[in-house]
Write a protein that holds these residues in place. Structure first.
Motif, PDB file in Angstrom:
ATOM      1  N   GLN A 330      46.235 -24.567  -7.649  1.00 46.38           N
ATOM      2  CA  GLN A 330      47.590 -24.573  -7.015  1.00 46.38           C
ATOM      3  C   GLN A 330      47.690 -25.463  -5.729  1.00 46.38           C
ATOM      4  OE1 GLN A 330      49.223 -20.819  -6.233  1.00 46.38           O
ATOM      5  NE2 GLN A 330      51.036 -21.396  -5.363  1.00 46.38           N
ATOM      6  N   SER A 343      46.477 -20.773  -9.703  1.00 48.14           N
ATOM      7  CA  SER A 343      47.677 -20.023 -10.122  1.00 48.14           C
ATOM      8  C   SER A 343      47.641 -20.415 -11.719  1.00 48.14           C
ATOM      9  CB  SER A 343      48.732 -20.622  -9.520  1.00 48.14           C
ATOM     10  OG  SER A 343      50.089 -20.190  -9.957  1.00 48.14           O
ATOM     11  N   GLY A 344      48.305 -19.629 -12.235  1.00 47.24           N
ATOM     12  CA  GLY A 344      48.716 -19.794 -13.757  1.00 47.24           C
ATOM     13  C   GLY A 344      50.033 -20.340 -14.111  1.00 47.24           C
ATOM     14  N   ARG A 345      50.885 -20.553 -12.896  1.00 44.65           N
ATOM     15  CA  ARG A 345      52.166 -20.798 -13.188  1.00 44.65           C
ATOM     16  C   ARG A 345      52.677 -21.951 -13.828  1.00 44.65           C
ATOM     17  NH1 ARG A 345      55.469 -23.898  -9.542  1.00 44.65           N
ATOM     18  NH2 ARG A 345      53.831 -24.345  -8.515  1.00 44.65           N
ATOM     19  N   PHE A 346      51.514 -23.039 -13.810  1.00 46.07           N
ATOM     20  CA  PHE A 346      51.782 -24.184 -14.384  1.00 46.07           C
ATOM     21  C   PHE A 346      51.676 -24.037 -16.027  1.00 46.07           C
ATOM     22  CE2 PHE A 346      50.571 -25.488 -10.088  1.00 46.07           C
ATOM     23  CZ  PHE A 346      51.692 -26.224  -9.980  1.00 46.07           C
ATOM     24  N   TRP A 347      50.872 -23.123 -16.524  1.00 45.82           N
ATOM     25  CA  TRP A 347      50.551 -22.808 -17.996  1.00 45.82           C
ATOM     26  C   TRP A 347      51.894 -22.011 -18.395  1.00 45.82           C
ATOM     27  CZ3 TRP A 347      47.049 -24.268 -21.458  1.00 45.82           C
ATOM     28  CH2 TRP A 347      45.992 -24.907 -21.081  1.00 45.82           C
ATOM     29  N   GLN A 348      52.147 -21.068 -17.713  1.00 48.31           N
ATOM     30  CA  GLN A 348      53.576 -20.308 -17.800  1.00 48.31           C
ATOM     31  C   GLN A 348      54.728 -21.411 -18.116  1.00 48.31           C
ATOM     32  OE1 GLN A 348      54.062 -17.297 -15.205  1.00 48.31           O
ATOM     33  NE2 GLN A 348      51.981 -16.183 -15.626  1.00 48.31           N
ATOM     34  N   GLN A 349      54.642 -22.304 -17.194  1.00 47.80           N
ATOM     35  CA  GLN A 349      55.977 -23.161 -17.329  1.00 47.80           C
ATOM     36  C   GLN A 349      55.959 -23.982 -18.395  1.00 47.80           C
ATOM     37  OE1 GLN A 349      56.095 -25.679 -13.669  1.00 47.80           O
ATOM     38  NE2 GLN A 349      56.915 -27.115 -14.758  1.00 47.80           N
ATOM     39  N   ARG A 523      48.399 -31.174 -12.201  1.00 46.20           N
ATOM     40  CA  ARG A 523      48.262 -30.043 -13.009  1.00 46.20           C
ATOM     41  C   ARG A 523      48.678 -30.054 -14.489  1.00 46.20           C
ATOM     42  NH1 ARG A 523      49.499 -30.345  -8.091  1.00 46.20           N
ATOM     43  NH2 ARG A 523      48.383 -28.908  -6.316  1.00 46.20           N
TER      44      ARG A 523
END
Length: 576
Positions: A330, A343-349, A523
């Protein structure tokens, strides 16, 4: 039935090459009635010749393509000379398949993240306190999109050297290097002279087709050049790709003329390689025939070339962990060696989009690979039964012809077919390039098969199908499974066929990875590069596991059939 499959294979895989070439030449001569071009002239070639910095683009293509081929060949020769026949060669041989399985796009993305000015390598130099040296600055400024294409050349050489090593294994086994070395040693040749004067002249001609494929790819590559190559000016292949993507269709003849120029450039490069081979091995043979050179030096331990081989292992090994780290990073400031926040935000996105892209990629790969497998087996069986095979030069055309030029002509032909069959055209284009690789992968297994086994089984009353299924299939099954994995990995890595024949309407993991590598968030780029690199590894791993399980199951069945059943003595005694 086998006649029908053979004809279908020729029609699907090789017949389109002729209209593809015609569909390339005619638009380059400004004859395209659909767009209003009805007169034949050379105006498109005149536009190409007068294009600014065209000579620089041609020079960059020659430098990166021929330079990477020469480096890959040199690395291959040095590694084989040092390690062939030693105990360490077995360890090195196990690493070749994983390195070969990594697609070019995933390798290019990882290479860029490693050697970019803010990449992992230079973060390591900063941590060690040696980032201010002249050598580090020189490498930092001349590897990613440098003006001379040095980084592109090195990346292609590192990626193609394992391919040449794998192609050299059956050649050296056929040459019987151990026997040649023993005979040469008895005549006074040292190990270095044996490889240079005895093995090299026999090894290089047999490696010619593989070397041509490497050179043709390096001279006409688009996807890797978009990620690592120079931009102002770009290589000729990227320049023609930019012309092809012009929104004004009136400029299409210029793109066709550029594609013809790319074909001529590739043919010139291959002719240059063939001329060098002829000059060194046929015309100037004095260095081969003057015998052993008397040496007065004291025998010493051969130098170690593990440092030379290490880039082919270390770089691919570092790429996957680096992509994983970047996909979860992140916040990663330079020169920190690791991210300060994950952070795993980009995978979720990206997860919903990734599911659709992976489904499309796997569907295209499975369909094209299974169809190619059926056609390849039919062609090999037809050759074994009737002694008629597809000519080797015909199989080599998709391997040594620039994809951009060949697909340009095929796409022009598909415009003449009414309807929008983009999925069908993409599967067909994948089949054209998957078929040669699968044919070469299965050819050795069919050639080494003893035909007398079929004759013996037929004499025992088995039908042709029973003979193939019970006798021949178990012996060629490992090659079939491994060939299927190769076909799937080749299909997953296709960028230009999907973009051109799909007209931009079909997206795969590879097309999105190339698009995101052009300057988007690192990312997200790492996520797509990671998936594009992991998918072939999964299929190669499944192929290895399937072959091992099938071997164990076959040995278990043979052992159970050979072991006689033991009667139950207690029951017999009780009833008595």
């Amino acid at each position: 039935m086998i006649h029908l499959f053979f004809i279908v294979a020729v029609l699907l895989c090789f017949l389109p090459l002729l209209p593809g070439i015609i569909g390339l030449i005619l638009p380059s001569l400004s004859w395209l009635p659909t767009l209003g071009f009805e007169g034949v002239n050379l105006n498109a070639f005149a536009e190409v010749v007068t294009w600014p910095n065209l000579n620089a683009s041609i020079g960059l293509s020659l430098l990166s393509g021929l330079g990477s081929t020469a480096l890959a060949l040199y690395f291959t020769y040095i590694i084989l000379k040092r390690y062939w026949g030693t105990t360490r060669w077995r360890k090195l041989e196990r690493t070749l398949s994983p390195m070969l399985a990594m697609p070019h796009v995933a390798f290019a993305i990882g290479f860029a993240l490693l050697f970019s000015p803010t990449g992992w390598i230079f973060r390591l130099f900063e941590a060690l306190g040696c980032a201010d040296t002249v050598l580090v600055h020189l490498i930092q400024d001349n590897l990613i999109q440098d003006s001379y294409g040095i980084g592109l050349m090195l990346a292609l050489a590192i990626k193609e050297a394992p391919f040449l090593l794998i192609m050299s294994i059956p050649i050296l086994k056929q040459l019987n290097v151990t026997q040649l070395s023993a005979v040469s040693a008895s005549l006074g040749y040292s190990k270095s002279e044996t490889w240079r004067k005895v093995i090299l002249p026999q090894w290089l001609p047999k490696l010619r087709l593989s070397l041509f494929a490497v050179a043709a790819y390096g001279l006409s590559v688009v996807d890797i050049a978009l990620i690592l190559g120079p931009t102002r000016p770009a290589t000729l292949s990227v320049l023609v790709w930019q012309w092809f993507n012009e929104p004004d269709l009136q400029l299409l003849p210029r793109a066709a003329a550029g594609a013809c120029l790319l074909v001529m450039l590739t043919a010139t490069g291959l002719g240059f390689i063939r001329t060098i081979e002829w000059f060194c091995l046929r015309y100037k043979r004095n260095w081969l025939t003057h015998g052993a050179t008397p040496s007065q030096q004291v025998a010493r331990k051969p130098p170690r070339h593990l440092a030379l081989y290490s880039p082919f292992v270390v770089i691919p090994v570092l790429i996957i962990p680096l992509l994983v780290v970047w996909s979860f990073a992140q916040r990663w400031r330079f020169p920190d060696f690791i991210p300060s926040r994950f952070s795993g935000r980009f995978w979720q996105q990206e997860l919903p989009t990734l599911a659709d892209l992976m489904g499309t990629s796997l569907l295209l790969a499975m369909i094209s690979s299974i169809v190619a497998l059926i056609l390849v087996i039919a062609c090999l069986e037809y050759r074994q039964k009737y002694q008629r095979a597809i000519p080797a030069w015909l199989i080599a055309i998709p391997l040594v012809t620039p994809q951009l030029s060949l697909l340009f002509g095929i796409q022009i032909v598909t415009y003449l077919v009414p309807g929008q069959h983009y999925s069908l055209w993409v599967i067909w284009s994948h089949l054209i390039f998957v078929f040669p690789y699968m044919y070469l992968a299965l050819d050795g297994a069919w050639r080494s098969y003893d035909i007398r086994l079929d004759q013996c089984s037929r004499s025992l009353g088995l039908t042709a199908w029973q003979t193939w299924w019970r006798v021949k299939r178990p012996q060629v099954q490992p090659a079939i499974i491994f060939g299927l994995a190769i076909g799937i990995s080749v299909s997953l890595a296709q960028y230009l066929p999907t973009q051109m024949l799909g007209a931009g309407r079909i997206s795969t993991v590879t097309t999105e990875a190339v698009a995101l590598a052009s300057g988007q968030d690192r990312r997200v780029m790492a996520i797509y590069g990671l998936l594009q690199g992991v998918l072939p590894f999964v299929f190669f791993t499944l192929a290895i596991v399937a072959n091992r399980l099938s071997n164990r199951w076959r040995h278990y069945r043979q052992h159970s059939r050979q072991t006689p059943s033991i009667p139950n003595k207690s029951k017999e005694y009780t009833h008595g």
